[in-house]
Scaffold this motif. Sequence first.
Motif, short mmCIF file in Angstrom:
data_model
loop_
_atom_site.label_atom_id
_atom_site.label_comp_id
_atom_site.label_asym_id
_atom_site.label_seq_id
_atom_site.Cartn_x
_atom_site.Cartn_y
_atom_site.Cartn_z
N GLY A 152 66.37 82.35 89.65
CA GLY A 152 65.15 82.05 88.90
C GLY A 152 64.19 81.19 89.71
N ILE A 153 64.74 80.18 90.41
CA ILE A 153 63.89 79.32 91.23
C ILE A 153 63.28 80.11 92.38
N VAL A 154 64.09 80.93 93.03
CA VAL A 154 63.61 81.69 94.18
C VAL A 154 62.51 82.67 93.79
N THR A 155 62.71 83.40 92.68
CA THR A 155 61.74 84.45 92.31
C THR A 155 60.43 83.88 91.79
N THR A 156 60.43 82.62 91.34
CA THR A 156 59.15 82.03 90.93
C THR A 156 58.25 81.76 92.13
N GLY A 157 58.79 81.87 93.34
CA GLY A 157 57.97 81.69 94.54
C GLY A 157 56.82 82.67 94.60
N THR A 158 57.02 83.89 94.09
CA THR A 158 55.94 84.89 94.11
C THR A 158 54.78 84.46 93.21
N SER A 159 55.11 83.93 92.01
CA SER A 159 54.07 83.51 91.07
C SER A 159 53.35 82.26 91.56
N VAL A 160 54.11 81.29 92.07
CA VAL A 160 53.49 80.08 92.61
C VAL A 160 52.59 80.44 93.80
N TRP B 272 71.40 74.85 98.39
CA TRP B 272 70.09 74.43 97.89
C TRP B 272 69.04 74.48 98.99
N ALA B 273 69.45 74.29 100.24
CA ALA B 273 68.51 74.50 101.35
C ALA B 273 68.12 75.97 101.44
N ILE B 274 69.08 76.86 101.17
CA ILE B 274 68.79 78.29 101.13
C ILE B 274 67.78 78.59 100.03
N VAL B 275 67.96 77.97 98.85
CA VAL B 275 67.04 78.20 97.74
C VAL B 275 65.62 77.78 98.11
N VAL B 276 65.48 76.61 98.72
CA VAL B 276 64.15 76.13 99.11
C VAL B 276 63.53 77.06 100.15
N ALA B 277 64.32 77.44 101.15
CA ALA B 277 63.81 78.33 102.20
C ALA B 277 63.42 79.69 101.62
N SER B 278 64.23 80.22 100.70
CA SER B 278 63.92 81.52 100.09
C SER B 278 62.69 81.43 99.20
N VAL C 102 61.48 90.80 102.84
CA VAL C 102 61.65 89.40 102.46
C VAL C 102 62.38 89.30 101.12
N TYR C 103 61.98 90.12 100.16
CA TYR C 103 62.58 90.08 98.83
C TYR C 103 64.08 90.40 98.90
N ALA C 104 64.43 91.42 99.66
CA ALA C 104 65.84 91.79 99.79
C ALA C 104 66.64 90.69 100.47
N ALA C 105 66.10 90.14 101.54
CA ALA C 105 66.83 89.13 102.30
C ALA C 105 67.04 87.85 101.51
N THR C 106 65.99 87.37 100.83
CA THR C 106 66.10 86.10 100.12
C THR C 106 67.06 86.19 98.94
N PHE D 78 72.23 93.95 109.16
CA PHE D 78 71.78 93.01 110.18
C PHE D 78 71.77 91.56 109.72
N GLY D 79 71.84 91.31 108.41
CA GLY D 79 71.84 89.95 107.91
C GLY D 79 70.46 89.49 107.47
N ALA D 80 70.44 88.43 106.65
CA ALA D 80 69.18 87.95 106.08
C ALA D 80 68.28 87.31 107.13
N ARG D 81 68.85 86.57 108.07
CA ARG D 81 68.02 85.84 109.05
C ARG D 81 67.22 86.78 109.96
N PRO D 82 67.85 87.76 110.63
CA PRO D 82 67.05 88.67 111.48
C PRO D 82 66.02 89.47 110.68
N VAL D 83 66.39 89.89 109.46
CA VAL D 83 65.46 90.67 108.65
C VAL D 83 64.26 89.83 108.25
N THR D 84 64.48 88.55 107.91
CA THR D 84 63.37 87.68 107.53
C THR D 84 62.45 87.42 108.72
N ILE D 85 63.02 87.25 109.90
CA ILE D 85 62.20 87.06 111.10
C ILE D 85 61.33 88.30 111.34
N PHE D 86 61.94 89.47 111.26
CA PHE D 86 61.19 90.71 111.47
C PHE D 86 60.12 90.89 110.39
#
Length: 500
Positions: free
Chosen positions: A142-150, A14-20, A121-125, A77-85
């Motif tokens: 569903g929760i993660v993808t609503t981040g774009t609309s919000v 759930w922390a991953i969901v919030v961060a994504s 970002v989309y791929a990593a999250t 490379f993983g989600a974390r390095p890609v998100t940082i980049f």
Amino acid sequence: MAPSTEVLDGGWGWAIVVASFMAQLLAYGSPQSVGVLYPEWLHAFQEGKGMTAWVGSLVAGVGLIASPVCSACVDNFGARPVTIFSGVMVAGGLMLSAFAPNVQFLIFSYGIVVGLGCGLVYAATLTITCQYFDKRRGLALGIVTTGTSVGAFIYASAQNELIVLYGLDGCLLIIGAVALNLMACAGFMRPLNMPGYYLKQKAALERNTEEQLFEKPPLDELKITTGSKSTTPEKTLTVKELLITIDAKDLAVQTEKKKGSFLNGLAIMKVIKKKQQAYSKYMQSMYEILQDQAMVAFCIAVFLFSLGAFPPVLFIEDVAQSEGLIEEVSVIPLVSIGAIATCVGKLVLGMLVDIRWINGIYLYAFTMFAGGLALLLIPITKSYLGLQILSVVLGFFSGNWSLTSYITTKIVGLDRLTQAHGILMFFGGFGIMLGPPVVGWFFDWTQSYDLAFYFSGGCVELGAVILFLLNLPCWNRKHSENDRPDVHYTSNCDKVASVA
């Protein structure tokens, strides 16, 4: 390293969901509300609407077209390095756009740089979310993808206020600085599975330091399965895992003691041959996907829907101002209204498609038909309230993007979701890239948006008709569900993660 069942569907997930969710909000907030910036760019650079529209179309389309490359980066490379980049790319592109001397520079800084960052970002999250969830994966995605609309809802109003207070350049600098918080979101993305890059490096190091400590099965024993569980002791790998193993074998060949240039040449040729075989099987699989009539119809429908339904996001504010329906952008812009309606649409349509007696493909065709009607009504609407209502209708039915993964899985099966969704996103990204410039050129030609929106609505209605007709039961498609007994809906996260 497979994730244990205790880790899935809860806990740190759930922390991953919030961060994504926050990552998608920060990355897509400005691109999804680019319609607010569009009139400002028109006034600042005095270019044609068609040329200026390339900025908004590229920022939305580049990330989708490059989705296979973005997914490969996350796999390796993983989600974390890609998100940082990606945080560096999005923030850098936004700040660089503040110093743009012309539209051509904006096309690069905002359209391409920010667009690629959003794709990463989309791929990593989505990948990291799929790894942490199994039974509740649909809810988490569903929760993660609503981040774009919000993000679009919040940023549309925020950018208006920032432009009034600090000007266009100051607005881009501030939202670029806010986008740097993507790096903080990346800190929460603790990997469950080691990325392919680290596995290959670990294998090479262990081969150098210890004698055959990390043994790999011979390449001749590797085979690609179609998702069924194997009861034999043979090693079975998917296409992606086969390519990674071949790369690791390539590193091992490079570290072996030299036995002569002739033998080394033979070893290299053998590795190249194995890679060619793996890639040829991958391309053959993509060819087979495009032989499915339902999949071809869905690709055409997504292309036509993207071509027609995306331009209002960019032009709706300029339509209201050019028609004299409002003097300046309101406190809650039309872009914000459409964005919050899209958010509701994603959730409602996602719940509807889970009902057993509702056909996902026909539901998607209905959303296209209703969205096309809203587009056709825009030119004859002569009040700002009417545009607000049409923005709600079009935004709600544009939430059908949440159905694409579900429908793709129903057509080709979970086993081929990775390749099929990549193909689908390519068509969608291509349509998004072409739509706004075409509408802008129509305006430059006729000095009116009427013909442009008739064209957009016609494209969407045509896509709905094609999707409906080519999926009628009378066609007796070759690749129906009953003809694919070998497809099993497993919980392989790497396959579902291809939604990116």
